[in-house]
Scaffold this active site. Structure first.
Site, mmCIF file in Angstrom:
data_model
loop_
_atom_site.group_PDB
_atom_site.id
_atom_site.type_symbol
_atom_site.label_atom_id
_atom_site.label_comp_id
_atom_site.label_asym_id
_atom_site.label_seq_id
_atom_site.Cartn_x
_atom_site.Cartn_y
_atom_site.Cartn_z
ATOM 1 N N SER B 159 0.827 -1.196 0.000
ATOM 2 C CA SER B 159 0.000 0.000 0.000
ATOM 3 C C SER B 159 0.873 1.262 0.000
ATOM 4 O O SER B 159 1.653 1.452 -0.939
ATOM 5 C CB SER B 159 -0.933 -0.048 1.216
ATOM 6 O OG SER B 159 -1.893 0.962 1.104
ATOM 7 N N ASP B 236 -10.056 -5.539 -3.490
ATOM 8 C CA ASP B 236 -9.486 -4.522 -2.605
ATOM 9 C C ASP B 236 -10.364 -3.269 -2.680
ATOM 10 O O ASP B 236 -10.520 -2.670 -3.752
ATOM 11 C CB ASP B 236 -8.047 -4.238 -3.072
ATOM 12 C CG ASP B 236 -7.304 -3.314 -2.153
ATOM 13 O OD1 ASP B 236 -7.946 -2.516 -1.440
ATOM 14 O OD2 ASP B 236 -6.053 -3.400 -2.157
ATOM 15 N N HIS B 270 -7.310 -6.012 0.791
ATOM 16 C CA HIS B 270 -6.123 -5.201 1.033
ATOM 17 C C HIS B 270 -5.366 -5.663 2.284
ATOM 18 O O HIS B 270 -4.385 -5.060 2.672
ATOM 19 C CB HIS B 270 -6.583 -3.733 1.210
ATOM 20 C CG HIS B 270 -5.497 -2.724 1.027
ATOM 21 N ND1 HIS B 270 -4.916 -2.433 -0.197
ATOM 22 C CD2 HIS B 270 -4.866 -1.893 1.913
ATOM 23 C CE1 HIS B 270 -3.995 -1.504 -0.054
ATOM 24 N NE2 HIS B 270 -3.940 -1.152 1.233
#
Lengths: 733, 292
Positions: B159, B236, B270
């Site tokens: 991320s 995600d 995620h």
């Protein structure tokens, strides 16, 4: 018993005339020496034989004069004596013990010499002897020997701890600075001990080898000994029978002669006696005449004249008769020539031999033939003497007389013959006759021999390989069947390669999967075998075990595809269809424009690369043999593949199995795709071979062998690169 | 607790924890950061191979709100790192306890959200120098104190850390042997998180932001060989929210012929569950270049 008793008697008898005496003489010849041999040394026998020889006038015969043979000829039971005489050599089983003992004693003697020379070292010398004795007694067990190696030589005060290599003496460390060892090479005792032990071990090894050699030699000698013994024994028997025959002949001859002599004597005496009698009668007649004449002289004149006239007539008549005073029989003997021609012939026949019996032809020895020749062997009966053999042969072909049935013959001295210029993988029958001065033997049995096959021919275009193995296929090269094939492989281009050839034997079919070492070069040969032996090597096939090597299989090609000569380039042209449709088959792709390669069936790792045009639509992957040929690659469970489609400006990559693909985007289009098929991990991985980028890895269930497959959805080409070393990074996947 | 005293006092490391793991040790240290002017913790995994020789170092950059702990406790990277013999270093995501006003106000800015940039704006520029920290100070510290080969290092992250990994690699051609990312923020100048953070740390001039934007950095990347692996969960939430924008990055890389394999993983979100699923692939990706 006095030997010369018989001798005296025999010496006397030629002059004697008694029949009885003559008949007894031969019995003495055979029985007396035998008795003598039991009680007396062989020398006496020899003398006796000499006597006999003299007696029979045979002394000019060399063989008889020979001591040893003479002995055995006369002494019928001689072998028993012989055994005792040769016992130390014949009793070989007991011999090693004797020998060991001797050696041990010898060694002891040496040890004593040592002891004399070095005084204090005597004990060690003896120890060595014990060791040697022990070794011989216990089969040279080196471990046991070890026990004795540690020198017992003890120093009273302090144990030496270093070793002066120059003086070969153990020293105490303190001593090494002394003048006498200054500048000498000094090593720690333990090291010196080690090297000394090594040396001893090496020597022991050499000695062991020597002993083994000597033992082999001794056993060989034993064999030779026995053979010599047997051969001579046979010869002795032979001589014995022959000489007995001669003796009998001689005895017979003697008897005949003596008889003839007696008859002649009697005849002569009778003649002389008759003459003597007639002589006496004559004498009487003369005397009577004398008296009558005297009487007449005293008579009267008239009577006298009358009687005298009558008497004178009578006297005249008497005197006129011839008085025979010649000796009718000569006292001297006529010349008695002895005829020994038949004896000579007999003696000659001792060495003369009969015509040989039929030789025995051997069955064909394995591996004795070549493609064009066989080696025929036979043996003779042990008693025969043969000057030469005649070997005959012809092709043993059933039911095809005439053509190729020509017989051939050859004459050889040996009991074998290499017959050349034959046809490979063919049966021939052979028979053999033996010949000597006396004639020719009957023919042997006929035995069939077979020539070795012709060398096979490797189909070099069908050789496939990977890092661990190669699949070799070949043509038999022979019309008839052969027993099996042998594959031979030699590493080439290996620096310092010993040229070692490995073989795979007993291959029944015309293909073989050969295990190889990775990343080497090999020359592979094939031989065909039958009972006669192996053929010559085929022409070699070169195999490099770098990466995997395969070719596209034209039988699987969709009709619109063409495969290059080398089997590595696949082309789809612009044209619709080829001029000629190839025959359809189960192996051929029908709808999907695809082709398959033939990968070597080895469950290892296989790596190859495919050069693609980044603007063409292609599929690269693997599939089972039985993948549905009417379906697209990846559209079923029997295939796994990477498919590229170019829809400008996008490149689409799919990793298809059973119509499913992960969603993967690749920013740089690979021009060369590396494919790793890994049976061990059941994976199929794709790489960009130029950048070593990993693209995707399938996990696949590979119960069977899979083969590379390729398709071109649009006109274009792809090129397979084989024989590429697996890049290091692929081993991670 | 043991202290390691290298040459310089300021590089003193304080070991916070040490746990044996797959034959090696997972340790956490604390030190006084010069770049960040605060105490910083970092995690380091020493594989068994580090006992006998120098190993390559792989830097992990975590995402928003994370500390050094998330990765080492959730990703399950240890086995692969142990097998490949990689030292794995996981720093914190921002300076902490600097007493800057507003530092703790939001989860996507300030503490736990350093965005791997060197701030130029007050009041952040004194402490929020995460780019310099992860590319210079931390590697120097690691090279000086652990058995690592300074020539062999790679970087990856998740991320915001994925963004960090990409910019570290793209801004320093040749420094990192390889780079990979889980659901990276690929084009921060174009997404809400990036706009907020870059605006705060770097000021209003958006042209300055491009220096920390992977998609923009690709366009000026000099073309040194760099193999980029990106995994992205298809489910995600931040992908659909437009925070990650991988397509922009892929397009830029396609254009510049920078090799990327981007794998859109069906059904994954995620979270660290997603990371744990593919961490082995990423460790192998780096091992391929670090152990070459």
């Amino acid at each position: 018993m006095d030997l010369y008793d018989s001798g005296d008697g025999l010496q006397a008898f030629p002059a004697e005339s008694g029949r009885m005496r003559r008949g007894a003489a031969p019995a003495e010849v055979t029985s007396e020496p035998r008795g003598a041999a039991r009680g007396q040394p062989p020398r006496d026998l020899e003398e006796e034989v000499d006597e006999l020889v003299h007696l029979y006038g045979l002394e000019d015969d060399d063989e008889l004069a020979d001591d040893e043979l003479g002995d055995e000829f006369v002494t019928e039971n001689a072998p028993r004596i012989e055994v005792s005489e040769y016992a130390p050599h014949v009793g070989t089983r007991g011999e090693p013990a004797t020998r060991q003992r001797d050696w041990r004693l010898g060694a002891e003697a040496a040890g004593e010499a040592d002891g004399l020379g070095f005084g204090g070292w005597g004990s060690e010398g003896q120890c060595r002897d014990l060791r040697e004795a022990y070794r011989f007694a216990r089969g040279r067990s080196s471990e046991e020997y070890e026990c004795y190696v540690i020198p017992e030589e003890e120093d009273e005060e302090e144990a030496p701890d270093v070793f002066c290599a120059t003086c070969k003496t153990p020293l105490r460390a303190a001593e090494k600075e002394l003048d006498e060892h200054r500048g000498h090479e000094v090593t720690p005792l333990s090291k010196a001990l080690e090297s000394a032990k090594d040396e001893i071990h090496r020597n022991m090894y050499r000695l062991e080898k020597q002993i083994i050699e000597m033992e082999n030699f001794a056993s060989h000698l034993e064999e030779v000994f026995i053979t010599v013994e047997e051969n001579f024994g046979r010869q002795e028997q032979n001589f014995e029978s022959h000489y007995n025959e001669i003796l009998e002949t001689l005895a017979q001859k003697y008897e005949d002669k003596v008889q003839a002599l007696g008859e002649r004597k009697k005849e002569k005496l009778e003649t002389l006696y008759a003459q003597l009698v007639s002589c006496g009668e004559n004498l009487d007649a003369c005397r009577e005449l004398m008296e009558t004449v005297e009487d007449i002289c005293h008579e009267e004149k008239a009577d006298f004249i009358k009687d005298a006239m009558a008497m004178a007539d009578r006297l005249r008549e008497f005197l006129e008769t011839d008085t025979d005073v010649d000796v009718s029989a000569q006292p001297a003997l006529e010349d008695q020539t002895l005829d020994f021609s038949d004896v000579e012939q007999l003696l000659g026949s001792i060495n003369a031999v009969p015509a040989p019996s039929a030789p025995v032809i051997n069955p064909q020895a394995p591996n004795s033939a070549s493609g064009s020749s066989v080696r025929v062997c036979w043996s003779l009966c042990s008693d025969d003497t043969v000057e030469s053999y005649q070997l005959s042969g012809r092709p043993a072909r059933d039911g095809a007389p005439g053509k190729g049935q020509a017989e051939f013959t050859m004459t050889v001295k040996e009991t074998y013959c290499s017959v050349r210029n034959l046809v490979p993988n063919t049966q021939y029958e052979f028979w053999v006759t033996a010949r000597n001065g006396a004639g020719v033997s009957p023919a042997s049995e006929r035995v069939v021999y077979m020539t070795a096959p012709a060398p096979p021919v490797i189909k070099s275009s069908e050789v496939r390989s990977c890092e661990e193995a190669a699949l070799i296929r070949w043509e038999s090269g022979n019309l008839g069947p052969v027993d099996s094939y042998t594959v031979e492989l030699t590493q080439t281009e290996t620096p310092g390669a010993s040229g070692v050839t490995e073989s795979v034997v007993g291959i029944p079919t015309c293909e073989s999967l050969v295990q190889l070492q990775p990343r080497r070069s090999y020359a592979i040969y094939v031989r065909a075998l039958n009972v006669g032996g192996p053929s010559a090597r085929s022409e070699p096939a070169a195999v490099h075990t770098t990466g995997s090597c395969f070719r596209l299989d034209a039988h699987t090609c969709h009709p619109w595809l063409t495969v290059s000569e080398d089997g590595l380039t696949l082309v789809r042209g612009d044209g619709r269809a080829p001029a000629r449709e190839p025959p359809p088959s189960d192996a051929r792709f029908t709808r999907c424009v695809a082709a398959m390669g033939n990968l070597v069936p080895v469950r290892g790792r296989h790596y190859w690369e495919v050069e693609v045009d980044e603007r063409s639509d292609y599929t690269v992957g693997v599939a089972f043999d039985d993948v549905p040929k009417q379906e697209d690659l990846g559209a079923n469970c029997r295939s796994w593949c990477m498919r590229h489609a170019w829809a400008p400006p996008r490149h689409k990559y799919e990793f298809l199995h059973n119509k499913m693909t992960p969603d993967i985007r690749i920013t740089v289009s690979p021009r060369k795709i590396g494919v790793l098929l890994d049976y061990e991990n059941s994976t199929l991985s794709f790489f960009n071979a130029d950048t070593s980028q990993h693209l995707y890895t399938f996990s696949c269930q590979l119960q069977q062998f899979v083969h590379p497959c390729f398709s071109l959805e649009k006109p274009g080409r792809l090129k397979i690169h084989n024989g590429i070393a697996m890049p290091k990074y692929v081993s991670l996947y | 607790m043991s202290l390691i005293f290298p040459n310089r006092e300021r590089m003193a490391l304080k070991q916070i924890s040490s746990n044996k793991c797959f034959g090696g040790f997972q340790k956490v240290f604390e030190h006084d950061s010069v770049e960040l002017s605060c105490k910083m913790k970092f995690a380091v995994y020493l594989p068994p191979r580090a006992d006998t020789g120098k190993c390559p170092a792989l830097y992990w950059l975590s995402g928003l709100t994370c500390t050094e702990q998330n990765f080492i406790s959730k990703s399950g990277f240890h086995q692969a790192a142990s097998e490949h013999g990689l030292v794995v270093v996981a720093p914190d995501t921002s300076p902490r306890g600097c007493g800057i006003a507003g530092e703790e106000d939001s989860w996507d800015f300030g503490t736990g959200a350093g965005f791997y940039v060197d701030a130029t704006e007050q009041p952040w520029k004194a402490n929020y120098r995460m780019y310099s920290y992860v590319t210079r100070e931390l590697p120097q510290l690691i090279n000086a104190n652990f058995p690592v080969d300074p020539q062999r290092m790679s970087v990856f992250g998740h991320s915001m850390g994925g963004h960090g990994a990409l910019i570290c690699a793209l801004k320093n051609p040749g420094k990192y042997r390889s780079v990979s990312a889980f659901a990276p923020i690929c084009n921060p100048v174009a997404c809400p998180w990036g706009k907020k953070a870059f605006g705060g740390y770097l000021g209003a001039d958006q042209s300055q932001w491009k220096a920390y934007d992977a998609t923009h950095l690709v366009k000026s990347y000099p073309g040194t060989q760099l193999d980029i692996l990106i995994d992205q969960g298809k489910d995600d939430q931040f992908l659909s929210d437009g925070q990650l924008l991988p397509d922009n990055f892929i397009a830029a890389c396609t254009d510049k012929k920078i090799p990327v394999v981007f794998r859109l993983q069906e059904g994954y979100d995620h979270s660290y569950y997603f990371i744990a699923t593919f961490i082995t692939d990423h460790i192998r990706h780096h091992a391929k270049y670090l152990n070459a």
